[in-house]
Design a protein around this motif. Structure first.
Motif, PDB file in Angstrom:
ATOM      1  N   VAL A   1      27.494  -2.858  -8.687  1.00  0.00           N
ATOM      2  CA  VAL A   1      26.762  -1.958  -7.804  1.00  0.00           C
ATOM      3  C   VAL A   1      25.396  -2.578  -7.483  1.00  0.00           C
ATOM      4  O   VAL A   1      24.709  -3.107  -8.369  1.00  0.00           O
ATOM      5  CB  VAL A   1      26.599  -0.572  -8.456  1.00  0.00           C
ATOM      6  CG1 VAL A   1      25.686   0.315  -7.623  1.00  0.00           C
ATOM      7  CG2 VAL A   1      27.958   0.097  -8.639  1.00  0.00           C
ATOM      8  N   GLY A   2      25.006  -2.499  -6.220  1.00  0.00           N
ATOM      9  CA  GLY A   2      23.740  -3.079  -5.785  1.00  0.00           C
ATOM     10  C   GLY A   2      23.868  -4.496  -5.249  1.00  0.00           C
ATOM     11  O   GLY A   2      22.910  -5.040  -4.686  1.00  0.00           O
ATOM     12  N   GLN A   3      25.037  -5.096  -5.401  1.00  0.00           N
ATOM     13  CA  GLN A   3      25.249  -6.460  -4.934  1.00  0.00           C
ATOM     14  C   GLN A   3      25.515  -6.471  -3.424  1.00  0.00           C
ATOM     15  O   GLN A   3      26.150  -5.577  -2.877  1.00  0.00           O
ATOM     16  CB  GLN A   3      26.437  -7.087  -5.666  1.00  0.00           C
ATOM     17  CG  GLN A   3      26.713  -8.533  -5.314  1.00  0.00           C
ATOM     18  CD  GLN A   3      27.897  -9.084  -6.098  1.00  0.00           C
ATOM     19  OE1 GLN A   3      28.548  -8.366  -6.852  1.00  0.00           O
ATOM     20  NE2 GLN A   3      28.173 -10.359  -5.922  1.00  0.00           N
ATOM     21  N   LYS A   4      25.020  -7.509  -2.745  1.00  0.00           N
ATOM     22  CA  LYS A   4      25.329  -7.718  -1.335  1.00  0.00           C
ATOM     23  C   LYS A   4      26.501  -8.685  -1.225  1.00  0.00           C
ATOM     24  O   LYS A   4      26.535  -9.708  -1.918  1.00  0.00           O
ATOM     25  CB  LYS A   4      24.109  -8.269  -0.590  1.00  0.00           C
ATOM     26  CG  LYS A   4      22.945  -7.298  -0.522  1.00  0.00           C
ATOM     27  CD  LYS A   4      21.754  -7.904   0.203  1.00  0.00           C
ATOM     28  CE  LYS A   4      20.588  -6.932   0.242  1.00  0.00           C
ATOM     29  NZ  LYS A   4      19.400  -7.517   0.926  1.00  0.00           N
ATOM     30  N   VAL A   5      27.466  -8.328  -0.382  1.00  0.00           N
ATOM     31  CA  VAL A   5      28.659  -9.152  -0.235  1.00  0.00           C
ATOM     32  C   VAL A   5      28.890  -9.451   1.238  1.00  0.00           C
ATOM     33  O   VAL A   5      28.420  -8.727   2.129  1.00  0.00           O
ATOM     34  CB  VAL A   5      29.909  -8.464  -0.836  1.00  0.00           C
ATOM     35  CG1 VAL A   5      29.756  -8.290  -2.332  1.00  0.00           C
ATOM     36  CG2 VAL A   5      30.173  -7.115  -0.171  1.00  0.00           C
ATOM     37  N   ARG A   6      29.645 -10.508   1.470  1.00  0.00           N
ATOM     38  CA  ARG A   6      29.936 -10.973   2.808  1.00  0.00           C
ATOM     39  C   ARG A   6      31.422 -10.832   3.068  1.00  0.00           C
ATOM     40  O   ARG A   6      32.243 -11.168   2.217  1.00  0.00           O
ATOM     41  CB  ARG A   6      29.520 -12.439   2.918  1.00  0.00           C
ATOM     42  CG  ARG A   6      29.748 -13.092   4.253  1.00  0.00           C
ATOM     43  CD  ARG A   6      29.243 -14.535   4.151  1.00  0.00           C
ATOM     44  NE  ARG A   6      29.353 -15.192   5.428  1.00  0.00           N
ATOM     45  CZ  ARG A   6      30.464 -15.707   5.902  1.00  0.00           C
ATOM     46  NH1 ARG A   6      31.569 -15.636   5.200  1.00  0.00           N
ATOM     47  NH2 ARG A   6      30.497 -16.292   7.089  1.00  0.00           N
ATOM     48  N   GLY A   7      31.793 -10.336   4.248  1.00  0.00           N
ATOM     49  CA  GLY A   7      33.194 -10.139   4.560  1.00  0.00           C
ATOM     50  C   GLY A   7      33.554 -10.676   5.927  1.00  0.00           C
ATOM     51  O   GLY A   7      32.694 -10.923   6.773  1.00  0.00           O
ATOM     52  N   LEU A   8      34.849 -10.856   6.137  1.00  0.00           N
ATOM     53  CA  LEU A   8      35.382 -11.342   7.402  1.00  0.00           C
ATOM     54  C   LEU A   8      36.427 -10.348   7.886  1.00  0.00           C
ATOM     55  O   LEU A   8      37.383 -10.034   7.152  1.00  0.00           O
ATOM     56  CB  LEU A   8      36.012 -12.723   7.210  1.00  0.00           C
ATOM     57  CG  LEU A   8      36.675 -13.361   8.428  1.00  0.00           C
ATOM     58  CD1 LEU A   8      35.636 -13.677   9.486  1.00  0.00           C
ATOM     59  CD2 LEU A   8      37.407 -14.642   8.014  1.00  0.00           C
TER      60      LEU A   8
ATOM     61  N   LYS B   1      34.858  -8.481 -10.096  1.00  0.00           N
ATOM     62  CA  LYS B   1      34.000  -9.571  -9.633  1.00  0.00           C
ATOM     63  C   LYS B   1      32.660  -9.111  -9.080  1.00  0.00           C
ATOM     64  O   LYS B   1      31.787  -9.947  -8.819  1.00  0.00           O
ATOM     65  CB  LYS B   1      34.733 -10.383  -8.554  1.00  0.00           C
ATOM     66  CG  LYS B   1      35.938 -11.148  -9.072  1.00  0.00           C
ATOM     67  CD  LYS B   1      36.501 -12.113  -8.039  1.00  0.00           C
ATOM     68  CE  LYS B   1      37.098 -11.408  -6.849  1.00  0.00           C
ATOM     69  NZ  LYS B   1      37.735 -12.357  -5.908  1.00  0.00           N
ATOM     70  N   HIS B   2      32.473  -7.798  -8.893  1.00  0.00           N
ATOM     71  CA  HIS B   2      31.260  -7.338  -8.235  1.00  0.00           C
ATOM     72  C   HIS B   2      30.577  -6.230  -9.027  1.00  0.00           C
ATOM     73  O   HIS B   2      31.177  -5.647  -9.939  1.00  0.00           O
ATOM     74  CB  HIS B   2      31.573  -6.860  -6.814  1.00  0.00           C
ATOM     75  CG  HIS B   2      32.126  -7.933  -5.938  1.00  0.00           C
ATOM     76  ND1 HIS B   2      33.498  -8.187  -5.845  1.00  0.00           N
ATOM     77  CD2 HIS B   2      31.518  -8.831  -5.135  1.00  0.00           C
ATOM     78  CE1 HIS B   2      33.689  -9.195  -5.002  1.00  0.00           C
ATOM     79  NE2 HIS B   2      32.520  -9.600  -4.568  1.00  0.00           N
TER      80      HIS B   2
END
Length: 274
Positions: free
Chosen positions: A29-36, A26-27
């Motif tokens: 390299v270089g992508q910004k992701v949000r986590g909890l 789903k992702h």
């Protein structure tokens, strides 16, 4: 931060290797992701939820459980390597970022909320606030997800309040079987004494539903606007038949069609309309 492909956690979330593969698919390299951050573990390890994937991670710095974390995807193979990024709350001018944060956190909560309602035999029933809080108290992951979504709503609310556009709240117990709930409260000032409250959510059959309350002193009026108003007539009859006790009488103004310009929702309207 490194995401372990094999993991050494308690296994309560299933096979860690398969979750790493889901993340890779789903992702990029270089992508910004949000986590909890769901749960802190010894040795700087933690369970984190990133876009619905629950993974075992080694963090570079300590955070309290329930924190929102932001990362840059640096590597996907042979290990997943994410660089932790500082969170700035999106910035007052970055409405898309603010709305995206809220949408992501709200969806994460809703995806956990509906199964919890079903397990508690509460689907399709009114949900008083006290019962909602009891439900959160018995489900730590659900409580963490709600607090994250509520925090995102407060961040938007600070931006709106600074621009004189009102106050945003997230109140999912008002429409427990709906989606995308949001409440916007706007006041006309002490001289006018008028307060407008908009309660909005997505309904399975009626689409986006917006309930508008106007209060001045002891006068309260209410109007319902539907994206798909095919059921407006029976709904209007039902609302007119309801008797409300107490010192404030509700004057129902009927049911109408939600304008097409409002289909983006009250959050988008408040953030982007001048």
């Amino acid at each position: 931060m490194r995401i372990s492909g094999s993991g050494t956690g308690n296994g309560s979330f299933g096979n860690e290797g398969s979750r790493s593969e889901n993340f890779r698919r789903k992702h990029r390299v270089g992508q910004k992701v949000r986590g909890l951050l769901l749960k802190n573990l010894p040795d700087a390890m933690a369970w984190v939820d990133i876009d619905g994937d629950r993974l075992l991670a080694q963090l570079e710095s300590a955070h309290p459980e329930g924190s929102r974390l932001f990362f840059l995807v640096q590597k996907l193979t042979p290990q997943i390597v994410l660089k932790e990024l500082p969170w700035t709350g999106g910035g007052k001018g970055d409405g898309l970022s603010l709305m995206g944060d809220f949408d992501a956190a709200r969806t994460l909560f809703e995806n956990r909320f509906r199964p919890a309602l079903s397990e508690a035999d509460l689907s399709g029933k009114p949900l008083p606030l006290a019962l909602f809080l009891k439900l959160l108290a018995g489900a730590p992951a659900l409580r963490t997800a709600y607090l994250d979504a509520a925090a995102c709503a407060r961040t938007i609310g600070k931006t709106l309040d600074g621009a004189g556009k009102g106050r945003l709240l997230y109140q999912p117990w008002l429409a427990p079987d709906g989606r995308r709930q949001a409440t916007l409260i706007r006041g006309g000032g002490a001289a006018e004494g008028l307060t407008e409250t908009l309660v909005e959510y997505d309904h399975a059959r009626m689409g986006l539903v917006r309930v508008q309350f106007l209060t001045r002193n002891n006068d309260l009026t209410c109007k319902v606007l539907l994206q798909h108003p095919e059921q407006s007539t029976p709904l209007a009859r039902y609302l007119a038949s309801r008797a409300h006790g107490g010192p404030v009488a509700i004057n129902h103004l009927g049911v109408g069609r939600l304008p097409r310009t409002s289909h983006g929702g009250i959050v988008a309207e408040a953030l982007f309309q001048k």
